[in-house]
Motif scaffolding. Structure first.
Motif, short mmCIF file in Angstrom:
data_model
loop_
_atom_site.label_atom_id
_atom_site.label_comp_id
_atom_site.label_asym_id
_atom_site.label_seq_id
_atom_site.Cartn_x
_atom_site.Cartn_y
_atom_site.Cartn_z
N MET A 71 0.92 -1.13 0.20
CA MET A 71 0.00 0.18 -0.16
C MET A 71 0.77 0.99 -0.01
O MET A 71 2.25 1.07 0.56
CB MET A 71 -1.04 0.04 1.23
CG MET A 71 -2.08 -1.19 0.98
SD MET A 71 -3.00 -1.33 2.47
CE MET A 71 -1.83 -2.33 3.73
N PRO A 72 0.44 2.59 -0.48
CA PRO A 72 1.29 3.35 -0.56
C PRO A 72 1.59 4.32 0.73
O PRO A 72 0.81 4.26 1.64
CB PRO A 72 0.20 4.27 -1.41
CG PRO A 72 -0.87 4.06 -1.26
CD PRO A 72 -1.01 2.68 -0.80
N ALA A 73 2.71 5.09 0.79
CA ALA A 73 3.02 5.77 1.89
C ALA A 73 2.20 6.93 1.97
O ALA A 73 1.66 7.24 3.23
CB ALA A 73 4.65 6.00 1.83
N VAL A 74 2.00 7.60 1.00
CA VAL A 74 0.94 8.74 1.05
C VAL A 74 -0.33 8.29 0.83
O VAL A 74 -0.85 7.58 -0.22
CB VAL A 74 1.42 9.60 -0.30
CG1 VAL A 74 0.69 10.94 -0.31
CG2 VAL A 74 2.86 10.08 0.06
N MET A 106 1.14 11.26 5.61
CA MET A 106 2.27 10.09 5.45
C MET A 106 1.70 8.95 6.30
O MET A 106 1.78 9.12 7.58
CB MET A 106 3.53 10.56 5.99
CG MET A 106 4.36 11.43 4.88
SD MET A 106 5.04 10.16 3.64
CE MET A 106 6.30 9.63 4.68
N THR A 137 7.54 1.38 4.78
CA THR A 137 8.36 2.23 5.25
C THR A 137 6.82 3.33 6.09
O THR A 137 6.21 3.57 5.16
CB THR A 137 9.06 3.28 4.44
OG1 THR A 137 10.17 2.37 3.82
CG2 THR A 137 9.50 4.43 5.17
N PHE A 139 6.03 6.58 8.51
CA PHE A 139 6.12 7.81 9.30
C PHE A 139 5.48 8.34 10.36
O PHE A 139 4.19 8.27 10.36
CB PHE A 139 6.28 8.80 8.03
CG PHE A 139 7.14 10.09 8.58
CD1 PHE A 139 8.31 10.03 8.37
CD2 PHE A 139 6.48 11.07 9.40
CE1 PHE A 139 9.03 11.32 8.79
CE2 PHE A 139 7.16 12.15 9.73
CZ PHE A 139 8.50 12.29 9.27
#
Lengths: 578, 578
Positions: A71-74, A106, A137, A139
């Motif tokens: 899945m996306p970070a953003v 994020m 990753t 955040f």
């Protein structure tokens, strides 16, 4: 790998901002480098260990039937607004706008994104259960990032999210994940415990934390050495320490205790055990448009209040400590000599389970410098409301009845949750059940802090020379240190031969061909923490010997040249359980 | 993998925003799902292909001696301010503030971070060369993200950054990376070309783009089919098409050409080949405090101006087209009939290489409705400045002298650059050379769009049924489709046996045990693009046969049951070059 073609960047000193041993050692060993607060480069030697953790996690997730996706970070703000966390989440959630002024975050976690997948893709009970995971990753904008990878802002997590058609299914999936976690941390080679956790703010019902046991841990864990019971001290059940209340033997008596405001002082002054005294804690809860309710919580003198248990009691959610003015108004005296008998205004009394079974105990008299001894429930004051309101202490009976609890400290590296329908309800993730009726999916979520595992492993395994890696996540399993690789043909030939043999056997070996002095070589590899070292020198070779030293060994062992490879291969494989 | 335990989410229709075939097919095959504009989930089936690309890239990077590390996605603004790109980079650079109001960016690339590593870690020439790479999630805030993974905002890249002590070292590292890229795209199984690229805005000297050849590509590539010459049309050398200028044979003559303002019209009107006409293009460059310089660029009638080559000519950086007012002032006539002879005010004439070797050609007369024929250099006007200012066209001689150029379209999937000292200078990345003197590191950078490779592979390999994956990056290499897995013991046993045999041989096989109808099964796997399919049915089994069909085959082949496994294993291994 040959060291001359690798990148080794050891440091003599850790930077000043490194407070804990894992942070210091990861910096000194050249595993990580700081880019900004809580944001690090993983240098080649550090990334090797990260990848090894990831590989073990991935294998066990796949074995447990979970499916990897990414899945996306953003993430778009809309999803977080739907779940309600756009408002609820604090400033740890990094929010920003894109060039078109649209709101994004994020991702510190992916419940919203994965629930969005599920509600779009899953239509029928026939598609359930499904368990999606990713290694990705994240955040989290920590207010004070510190401790290196232990509390960073950008970090790598494995997060899994399961979808089941009912609670039985969820329980089964949860058990599979729990078992997978046990296999993962066992394979990594850590001393860990799965502990029953308080659910905290994540919601849902039923969760366990996986803790690496280490003195430097942030969490207190209560565990039973003779069973598998373990729980965060916050959550561990505190049983009554007195099985049955004894009959009164003393008369009620007002006793002078000048200057003895604390239980310890009272016990000393009256020459009685601390276990006879009672600690009175006064709390308040607000009542809109009326005066607050005042609560008197009674704990044995040697016990402490458990904040989380207390706030879960009926009427006590959002409690606060009473002010001095309130205490004077309700008890007629300032704090120090408070007790349940003869208050000025009515208070709600709650006795801890142990206190409820005490007899002939000592409480404050609501008069400065006086306590009352020989107090007994039923006779001198009404039977109390009883609740578990204290923290367990070492020696308490284990709630499973299998022995006494001990307390240790742990570092949380994994967490499994039964979320239930928290997100499926708020975001409308339903499926058609066997009867063709829409029902909300039962969700679980399961995290492992991949980069945090490295820090925790070091906190558990180090000495004054450096890191001591478990074989499974060491950047290299074996280092060959030739003395005079550039000068001695015999040394070089033997080193190259051993290197080739170990490589062929699938051992992750590094040959230190940098031409550094032995002292520098040894210090580097001890700092980096490679578990097995072989030293090859002309003197030993003349006698047909090599030097072997395990990272925890206090001295080296001589091995015949012809047996060295097999011996080391055997040690590595044994450590990896192969 | 068994399909019942996997997640397959094929769609009959692509969403309306999917414009190109790879976007449509990745959506329909369930490989990706949209989270926000240019931001996607990689679903399990899509991630399998991503990971296969990553694995090939990683193997070849390691083989080439590059060292994997991992730099953060979130980067502090300070580094970008140092390099100057904080100002230079457009809104594609996503900038945001953390909770302490400090400026950060989401990294679209990592030159700054890696140069920061190099300047801190590399002190001496003895540490050089070194080449760091990562496979990492990037973010580029495209104004109009589209084409699925081809122009997304969040995407996965492999980016490598090399540091050498001198230009010879850089050239050697560059060559190694170039060779690694050739191996990577060859192993992936793509029809590609390495093309000489214009450096564009990234700076430095010398670069190649790697393009996947596909009709839907964004870039025009000139290549020589009989050699390995290839260049972006922007950058390809246009040689003179006339080797030597012939002597004049015609007299200069003013000829009426009423209404014929374009070369094509002039050629038709005068019944001469278009190749005898000249296109006059008028440019202007500013001179501070004085009137602009006006340039007349002369191209053959069938050629077009190359903007990039032109802007690199001395004095022409930042040129613009002349205004109509300027043209009237300098040429005495509005655009349409312009020429180099008899201008009102002096202009700088530049002739394309081909034009410079023409004789008896036709130009405008600087008078409406008239052209001049029989024009010859030296006789009728002075010898011109000569330059390569045009785009190559199909049929042009290859600059390497080995044949004629053809033009095709390509999708850029990789790029190798010689950056030189651009970043080492601005950020102070120096080392001590052999003489103990500080010198700037010579840098190279090398990118591969990992997720873009998937889109490009599809643009090159599809038909009306769906994707046709190259074996190396197919989500599965083989699919077994049993007809009646749930009903027929014979079918189930044979399917399970074949599945086990293929798995044991290391084949990435999926068994479709979902119990779908054959039509649905076949359509799903053709859409998903699995290269090899085996169908097992009762009818065939009675004759001891299975059906094999390659994804590009127009019909199935019958294989004896006992030979099927070996046949398929052989096909997969052959395709993978094993």
């Amino acid at each position: 790998m040959k060291a001359s073609r690798f990148f080794i960047g050891t440091l003599k000193e850790a930077p000043a901002d490194a407070e804990i041993v894992s942070h210091k050692l990861m910096m000194r060993a050249g595993m990580i480098r700081r880019v900004a607060g809580g944001i690090y480069d993983y240098m080649p030697i550090g990334l090797r260990s990260v990848r090894k953790v990831e590989a073990i996690v991935r294998e066990e997730m796949n074995r447990a039937g979970a499916l990897e996706l990414l899945m996306p970070a953003v993430q778009p703000a809309e999803l977080w607004q739907e779940s309600g966390r756009w408002e609820q989440y604090g400033p740890e959630l990094l929010r920003f706008k894109d060039r078109h002024e649209r709101d994004f975050v994020m991702g510190p976690t992916h419940e919203e994104v994965v629930t969005d997948i599920a509600r779009r893709e899953i239509k029928s009970y026939r598609q359930l259960p499904v368990n999606f995971y990713q290694i990705q990753t994240k955040f989290r904008d920590e207010i004070r990032p510190r401790f290196g990878v232990m509390r960073g802002r950008e970090f790598i997590m494995k997060d899994a999210y399961s979808f089941d058609k009912d609670l039985d299914g969820l329980a089964e999936t949860y058990r599979k994940m729990y078992d997978a976690y046990v296999r993962i941390f066992t394979r990594i080679g850590l001393d860990f415990r799965a502990v029953a956790a308080d659910n905290g703010s994540i919601g849902g019902s039923g969760s366990h934390e996986f803790h690496v046991i280490a003195e430097t841990g942030e969490d207190d864990i209560a565990y039973c050495p003779s069973s598998d019971y373990a729980a965060n001290v916050e959550a561990a059940d505190a049983l009554p320490l007195i099985a049955q209340r004894a009959a009164p033997t003393e008369a009620l008596k007002k006793t002078p205790t000048p200057g003895a405001a604390k239980c310890e002082a009272v016990a000393q002054l009256l020459s009685i055990p601390l276990e006879k005294t009672i600690k009175s804690i006064v709390l308040a809860t607000e009542n809109e448009g009326a005066e607050p309710t005042i609560w008197l919580l009674m704990l044995r003198g040697d016990h402490s209040l458990n904040d989380i248990k207390t706030s879960k009691l009926p009427g006590l959610a959002g409690y606060r400590f009473a002010t001095e003015a309130e205490i004077i108004e309700w008890f007629g005296t300032p704090p120090g000599y408070l007790g349940p008998i003869g208050t000025k205004k009515p208070v709600r009394v709650i006795a801890d389970r142990t206190v409820a079974n005490m007899s002939d105990f000592v409480v404050g008299t609501n008069e400065v410098d006086y306590h009352t001894t020989g107090v007994n429930w039923g006779r001198d004051l009404p039977e109390p409301e009883v609740a578990d309101i204290r923290n367990v202490v070492a020696g308490d009976p284990s709630p499973d009845g299998k022995g006494a609890l001990e307390i240790c400290r742990g570092i949380e590296v994994g967490h499994v949750f039964q979320l239930g329908t928290k997100y499926s309800d708020s975001m409308g993730a339903t499926f058609l059940d066997e009867n063709g009726k829409p029902a909300p999916m039962q969700m679980g979520c399961y995290g492992i802090g991949v980069t945090r595992v490295l820090g925790a492993a070091i906190e558990q395994n180090f000495d004054d020379k450096g890191i001591i890696w478990p074989e499974a996540i060491a950047p290299f399993e074996v280092v060959i240190c030739p003395m005079g690789y550039d000068r001695s043909d015999a040394v070089r030939e033997q080193a190259d031969k051993l290197y080739a043999t170990l490589q062929q056997a699938g051992i992750d070996v590094i040959l230190d061909d940098r031409g550094e002095r032995p002292g520098v070589m040894f210090a580097d590899w001890e700092l980096i923490g490679v578990p097995h070292r072989i030293v090859i020198g002309d003197r030993g070779l003349k006698e047909g010997k090599l030097e072997y030293q395990g990272r925890r060994d206090t001295e080296a062992t001589l091995l015949p040249v012809d047996e060295a490879a097999d011996a080391v291969i055997g040690k590595v494989r044994a450590a990896l359980g192969k």
